[in-house]
Design an enzyme around this catalytic site. Structure first.
Site, PDB file in Angstrom:
ATOM      1  N   ASP A  33      -7.253   4.229  -1.390  1.00 41.59           N
ATOM      2  CA  ASP A  33      -8.043   3.368  -0.520  1.00 41.59           C
ATOM      3  C   ASP A  33      -8.794   2.360  -1.388  1.00 41.59           C
ATOM      4  OD1 ASP A  33      -9.262   3.736   2.633  1.00 41.59           O
ATOM      5  OD2 ASP A  33     -10.375   2.460   1.236  1.00 41.59           O
ATOM      6  N   ILE A  34      -8.816   1.112  -0.927  1.00 41.87           N
ATOM      7  CA  ILE A  34      -9.444   0.034  -1.706  1.00 41.87           C
ATOM      8  C   ILE A  34     -10.971   0.195  -1.783  1.00 41.87           C
ATOM      9  CG2 ILE A  34      -9.854  -1.736   0.068  1.00 41.87           C
ATOM     10  CD1 ILE A  34      -8.311  -3.700  -1.750  1.00 41.87           C
ATOM     11  N   ASN A  91      -8.554   7.743  12.242  1.00 43.17           N
ATOM     12  CA  ASN A  91      -9.400   7.012  13.188  1.00 43.17           C
ATOM     13  C   ASN A  91      -8.549   6.363  14.271  1.00 43.17           C
ATOM     14  OD1 ASN A  91     -11.769   7.555  11.700  1.00 43.17           O
ATOM     15  ND2 ASN A  91     -11.233   5.927  10.251  1.00 43.17           N
ATOM     16  N   GLU A  99      -9.861   0.395  11.801  1.00 43.88           N
ATOM     17  CA  GLU A  99      -9.924  -0.970  11.253  1.00 43.88           C
ATOM     18  C   GLU A  99      -8.524  -1.576  11.129  1.00 43.88           C
ATOM     19  OE1 GLU A  99     -10.675  -2.517   6.777  1.00 43.88           O
ATOM     20  OE2 GLU A  99     -12.065  -0.970   7.455  1.00 43.88           O
ATOM     21  N   VAL A 100      -7.565  -0.772  10.618  1.00 42.31           N
ATOM     22  CA  VAL A 100      -6.200  -1.271  10.406  1.00 42.31           C
ATOM     23  C   VAL A 100      -5.284  -0.661  11.470  1.00 42.31           C
ATOM     24  CG1 VAL A 100      -4.281  -1.455   8.778  1.00 42.31           C
ATOM     25  CG2 VAL A 100      -6.643  -1.473   7.924  1.00 42.31           C
ATOM     26  N   HIS A 104      -2.413   5.835  10.059  1.00 38.03           N
ATOM     27  CA  HIS A 104      -2.649   6.381   8.713  1.00 38.03           C
ATOM     28  C   HIS A 104      -3.602   7.558   8.805  1.00 38.03           C
ATOM     29  CE1 HIS A 104      -5.641   3.239   9.484  1.00 38.03           C
ATOM     30  NE2 HIS A 104      -6.493   3.956   8.754  1.00 38.03           N
ATOM     31  N   HIS A 106      -6.497   9.467   6.420  1.00 41.73           N
ATOM     32  CA  HIS A 106      -7.315   9.456   5.201  1.00 41.73           C
ATOM     33  C   HIS A 106      -7.330  10.878   4.623  1.00 41.73           C
ATOM     34  CE1 HIS A 106      -9.649   5.631   6.118  1.00 41.73           C
ATOM     35  NE2 HIS A 106      -9.132   5.909   7.305  1.00 41.73           N
TER      36      HIS A 106
HETATM   37  P1  5GP Z   1      -9.470   2.774   9.324  1.00 42.58           P
HETATM   38  O1  5GP Z   1      -8.437   1.848   9.911  1.00 42.58           O
HETATM   39  O2  5GP Z   1      -9.050   4.210   9.376  1.00 42.58           O
HETATM   40  O3  5GP Z   1     -10.825   2.561   9.915  1.00 42.58           O
HETATM   41  O4  5GP Z   1      -9.651   2.423   7.780  1.00 42.58           O
HETATM   42  C1  5GP Z   1      -8.757   1.631   7.059  1.00 42.58           C
HETATM   43  C2  5GP Z   1      -8.932   1.908   5.587  1.00 42.58           C
HETATM   44  O5  5GP Z   1      -8.062   1.047   4.876  1.00 42.58           O
HETATM   45  C3  5GP Z   1     -10.361   1.650   5.042  1.00 42.58           C
HETATM   46  O6  5GP Z   1     -10.849   2.834   4.422  1.00 42.58           O
HETATM   47  C4  5GP Z   1     -10.167   0.506   4.046  1.00 42.58           C
HETATM   48  O7  5GP Z   1     -10.989   0.628   2.904  1.00 42.58           O
HETATM   49  C5  5GP Z   1      -8.696   0.592   3.698  1.00 42.58           C
HETATM   50  N1  5GP Z   1      -8.108  -0.701   3.361  1.00 42.58           N
HETATM   51  C6  5GP Z   1      -8.264  -1.866   4.036  1.00 42.58           C
HETATM   52  N2  5GP Z   1      -7.586  -2.863   3.442  1.00 42.58           N
HETATM   53  C7  5GP Z   1      -6.961  -2.301   2.365  1.00 42.58           C
HETATM   54  C8  5GP Z   1      -6.098  -2.830   1.360  1.00 42.58           C
HETATM   55  O8  5GP Z   1      -5.773  -4.015   1.317  1.00 42.58           O
HETATM   56  N3  5GP Z   1      -5.635  -1.957   0.425  1.00 42.58           N
HETATM   57  C9  5GP Z   1      -5.980  -0.629   0.431  1.00 42.58           C
HETATM   58  N4  5GP Z   1      -5.462   0.134  -0.535  1.00 42.58           N
HETATM   59  N5  5GP Z   1      -6.793  -0.104   1.360  1.00 42.58           N
HETATM   60  C10 5GP Z   1      -7.284  -0.932   2.317  1.00 42.58           C
END
Ligand code: 5GP
Length: 111
Positions: A33-34, A91, A99-100, A104, A106
Protein backbone atom coordinates in the site's frame (compact mmCIF):
# COMPACT_ATOMS: atom_id res chain seq x y z
CA UNK A 1 -22.29 -0.05 -9.52
CA UNK A 2 -20.76 -0.89 -12.90
CA UNK A 3 -17.04 -1.53 -13.09
CA UNK A 4 -15.04 1.51 -14.32
CA UNK A 5 -11.61 0.70 -15.82
CA UNK A 6 -10.48 4.21 -15.02
CA UNK A 7 -9.13 3.31 -11.58
CA UNK A 8 -5.58 3.03 -10.24
CA UNK A 9 -5.64 -0.73 -9.55
CA UNK A 10 -6.70 -1.52 -13.13
CA UNK A 11 -3.65 0.50 -14.28
CA UNK A 12 -1.37 -1.26 -11.76
CA UNK A 13 -2.61 -4.73 -12.84
CA UNK A 14 -1.97 -3.84 -16.50
CA UNK A 15 1.48 -2.39 -15.60
CA UNK A 16 0.51 1.06 -16.85
CA UNK A 17 1.40 2.42 -13.41
CA UNK A 18 4.32 1.08 -11.33
CA UNK A 19 3.83 -0.58 -7.94
CA UNK A 20 5.82 -2.73 -5.56
CA UNK A 21 4.54 -6.21 -6.40
CA UNK A 22 5.15 -8.72 -3.60
CA UNK A 23 3.48 -11.75 -5.24
CA UNK A 24 1.85 -12.26 -8.63
CA UNK A 25 -0.47 -15.21 -9.24
CA UNK A 26 -2.65 -16.24 -12.18
CA UNK A 27 -5.66 -14.31 -10.89
CA UNK A 28 -4.26 -11.88 -8.31
CA UNK A 29 -1.43 -9.55 -7.35
CA UNK A 30 -0.20 -8.49 -3.93
CA UNK A 31 1.24 -4.98 -3.73
CA UNK A 32 2.48 -2.69 -0.97
CA UNK A 33 0.00 0.00 0.00
CA UNK A 34 1.32 3.44 -0.95
CA UNK A 35 0.19 4.92 2.40
CA UNK A 36 0.79 2.09 4.92
CA UNK A 37 -1.29 2.15 8.10
CA UNK A 38 0.87 -0.51 9.84
CA UNK A 39 4.49 -1.66 9.52
CA UNK A 40 3.20 -4.27 7.04
CA UNK A 41 0.32 -3.15 4.82
CA UNK A 42 -0.32 -4.88 1.50
CA UNK A 43 -3.29 -5.13 -0.83
CA UNK A 44 -4.43 -8.39 -2.42
CA UNK A 45 -6.11 -7.50 -5.71
CA UNK A 46 -7.88 -9.83 -8.15
CA UNK A 47 -6.88 -9.28 -11.78
CA UNK A 48 -10.51 -9.58 -12.93
CA UNK A 49 -12.78 -6.58 -13.17
CA UNK A 50 -14.82 -6.55 -9.94
CA UNK A 51 -15.91 -3.47 -8.05
CA UNK A 52 -15.96 -4.84 -4.51
CA UNK A 53 -16.11 -7.99 -2.37
CA UNK A 54 -19.77 -8.75 -3.09
CA UNK A 55 -19.33 -8.27 -6.84
CA UNK A 56 -16.30 -10.60 -6.75
CA UNK A 57 -18.13 -13.36 -4.87
CA UNK A 58 -21.20 -13.10 -7.10
CA UNK A 59 -19.45 -13.01 -10.49
CA UNK A 60 -15.96 -14.53 -10.22
CA UNK A 61 -15.33 -18.19 -11.05
CA UNK A 62 -14.63 -20.70 -8.28
CA UNK A 63 -11.04 -20.91 -9.56
CA UNK A 64 -10.57 -17.14 -9.27
CA UNK A 65 -12.08 -17.06 -5.77
CA UNK A 66 -9.94 -20.00 -4.64
CA UNK A 67 -6.75 -18.56 -6.16
CA UNK A 68 -7.43 -15.13 -4.64
CA UNK A 69 -7.93 -16.56 -1.16
CA UNK A 70 -4.77 -18.63 -1.52
CA UNK A 71 -3.08 -15.35 -2.47
CA UNK A 72 -4.09 -13.82 0.86
CA UNK A 73 -2.63 -16.82 2.68
CA UNK A 74 0.57 -16.69 0.59
CA UNK A 75 0.98 -13.02 1.54
CA UNK A 76 0.47 -13.83 5.24
CA UNK A 77 3.15 -16.53 5.00
CA UNK A 78 5.62 -14.51 2.91
CA UNK A 79 5.33 -11.47 5.18
CA UNK A 80 5.63 -13.68 8.28
CA UNK A 81 2.42 -12.43 9.88
CA UNK A 82 1.17 -15.77 11.27
CA UNK A 83 2.91 -15.49 14.64
CA UNK A 84 2.06 -11.90 15.49
CA UNK A 85 -1.39 -11.87 13.90
CA UNK A 86 -2.94 -9.65 11.25
CA UNK A 87 -6.06 -7.91 10.00
CA UNK A 88 -7.92 -8.55 6.74
CA UNK A 89 -10.14 -5.65 5.63
CA UNK A 90 -12.25 -5.09 2.53
CA UNK A 91 -13.94 -1.70 2.39
CA UNK A 92 -17.25 -1.49 0.58
CA UNK A 93 -20.13 0.94 0.16
CA UNK A 94 -20.89 4.12 2.11
CA UNK A 95 -19.93 2.77 5.53
CA UNK A 96 -16.77 1.17 4.14
CA UNK A 97 -15.65 4.43 2.49
CA UNK A 98 -14.02 2.47 -0.35
CA UNK A 99 -11.57 4.75 -2.14
CA UNK A 100 -10.55 2.59 -5.13
CA UNK A 101 -13.51 0.95 -6.95
CA UNK A 102 -11.67 -2.29 -7.80
CA UNK A 103 -12.06 -5.17 -5.33
CA UNK A 104 -9.15 -5.59 -2.89
CA UNK A 105 -8.39 -6.91 0.56
CA UNK A 106 -6.03 -5.05 2.90
CA UNK A 107 -3.61 -7.22 4.93
CA UNK A 108 -2.15 -5.39 7.92
CA UNK A 109 0.30 -6.64 10.52
CA UNK A 110 3.49 -5.94 12.40
CA UNK A 111 5.69 -8.41 10.53
P1 5GP B 1 -9.84 1.54 0.03
O1 5GP B 1 -10.33 1.61 -1.40
O2 5GP B 1 -9.96 0.17 0.61
O3 5GP B 1 -10.48 2.58 0.89
O4 5GP B 1 -8.29 1.90 0.05
C1 5GP B 1 -7.49 1.93 -1.09
C2 5GP B 1 -6.04 1.80 -0.67
O5 5GP B 1 -5.25 1.90 -1.84
C3 5GP B 1 -5.55 2.90 0.30
O6 5GP B 1 -5.02 2.29 1.47
C4 5GP B 1 -4.48 3.64 -0.50
O7 5GP B 1 -3.38 4.05 0.29
C5 5GP B 1 -4.07 2.63 -1.56
N1 5GP B 1 -3.64 3.25 -2.81
C6 5GP B 1 -4.25 4.26 -3.47
N2 5GP B 1 -3.57 4.58 -4.59
C7 5GP B 1 -2.50 3.73 -4.63
C8 5GP B 1 -1.43 3.57 -5.56
O8 5GP B 1 -1.30 4.28 -6.56
N3 5GP B 1 -0.53 2.59 -5.30
C9 5GP B 1 -0.63 1.78 -4.19
N4 5GP B 1 0.32 0.85 -4.04
N5 5GP B 1 -1.62 1.91 -3.30
C10 5GP B 1 -2.54 2.88 -3.51
Amino acid sequence: MAYDKNNIFFKIIHKEVPSEIIIEGKYFIVIKDIKPKASVHVLVIPKGEYTDYGDFIERASSEEIFDFNKGIQLAIEKLQLKKGGYRLISNCGDFGEQEVPHMHVHVLGNG
